[in-house]
Each structure stands twice: as structure tokens, then as C-alpha cells.
Design an enzyme around this catalytic site. Structure first.
Site, PDB file in Angstrom:
ATOM      1  N   GLY A  44       0.807  -1.219   0.000  1.00  0.00           N
ATOM      2  CA  GLY A  44       0.000   0.000   0.000  1.00  0.00           C
ATOM      3  C   GLY A  44       0.836   1.263   0.000  1.00  0.00           C
ATOM      4  CB  CYS A  45       3.753   2.278   2.009  1.00  0.00           C
ATOM      5  SG  CYS A  45       2.888   2.152   3.599  1.00  0.00           S
ATOM      6  CB  THR A  46       5.107   0.326  -2.891  1.00  0.00           C
ATOM      7  OG1 THR A  46       6.056  -0.150  -1.933  1.00  0.00           O
ATOM      8  CG2 THR A  46       5.752   0.430  -4.260  1.00  0.00           C
ATOM      9  CB  ALA A  49       5.511   6.283  -2.637  1.00  0.00           C
TER      10      ALA A  49
END
Length: 153
Positions: A44-46, A49
Site C-alpha cells: 500500500g505504501c509503495t 508513493a
């Protein structure tokens, strides 16, 4: 821990990045998107970003700088940004001081287990004030929603 209301003064910060430091004062008279995310190089964080990176030129054209913050180290941020070709500033808050100031350090639950972690949240800041905030962010289409709000503000 308090939730910051839209219109409130943005809490001050001074954080290390792979390229130096980033401070709230750097954005006096300018617009900033400050987003908090749980962990470098997770799915999710990738995606989040990458979505902000894909719109980096549009944010820049609107006069907006995007800064992502997690408790990961500067070395981790550098590796994460290089691996995925990220075009947003990633700031390190290893002690979680800024995460807490923005009310993004919250109790979470996974499979019935309670723990403390970063609430995926985003703040649109102009002239040191929070114009709009998003809590419990769902990644799909979020960067586009933030860009639209930045353009409209």
C-alpha cells in the site's frame, strides 16, 4: 492525542531526508502536501508513493510540494525511492514525534491484536495552516483527490 481540525495551525517539524532536511518553515507562503504512511516498501505504501510520483509534475505545476513521512530510517527511504523510482521527498521520523503531533500515531487492530501504528493520513498545508486533511486514507485515487483539493484551495 488530538485530531487536527482543518484551518488549524500545522504543527512544526524538522526532519531528515535522503537529501538533507525538510522543515515546515521551508514552505512559508507555499503549499505542502504532508502524508504519513506506515512502512517503506510495503504494497500500500509503495502504491501511494508511486501515485504521488505519477502526479509530481501536476503538483509542481500547481505550486505544491509533496513530502511523505514514516518512522523508517533515511537509509531505508533512499533504498525505497531508488528501487521504485520515486519522485517525492521522503522524510524520516524515527522517534515518531511529528507523527504524534499530527495525530497519526493511533491504536490499530489486526486479527484481534491491538497495537500502535501510523494512520495513513494526508494534510494539505498552505501558509502554515491545514487547509484539508484526510484520515484512514484508502490508496486508490487518493493522490488525484489531493491534487484536486490543492488546485481548488
Amino acid at each position: 492525542m488530538t485530531q487536527l481540525a482543518d484551518g488549524a495551525e500545522a504543527p512544526d517539524f524538522d526532519l531528515e531526508t535522503p537529501d538533507g532536511r525538510v522543515k515546515l518553515a521551508d514552505f512559508a507562503g507555499r503549499t505542502l502536501v504532508l502524508y504519513f504512511y506506515p512502512k517503506d516498501d510495503t504494497s500500500g505504501c509503495t502504491r501511494e508513493a508511486q501515485d504521488f510520483t505519477a502526479l509530481a509534475d501536476d503538483f509542481a505545476a500547481a505550486g505544491v510540494t509533496v513530502v511523505g513521512v514514516s518512522k523508517d530510517s533515511v537509509a531505508s527511504h533512499r533504498k525505497f525511492a531508488t528501487k521504485h523510482g520515486l519522485g517525492v521527498v521522503l522524510a524520516s521520523d524515527p522517534g515518531g514525534t511529528v507523527v504524534e503531533r499530527y495525530g497519526s500515531w493511533v491504536e490499530k487492530s489486526l486479527y484481534g491484536r491491538k497495537y500502535m501504528g501510523i494512520d495513513r493520513s494526508t494534510f494539505l498545508i498552505r501558509d502554515g495552516r491545514i487547509v484539508k486533511s484526510w484520515r484512514k486514507v484508502k490508496v486508490p485515487n487518493h493522490a488525484a483527490q489531493v491534487l484536486a483539493a490543492a488546485r481548488a484551495a
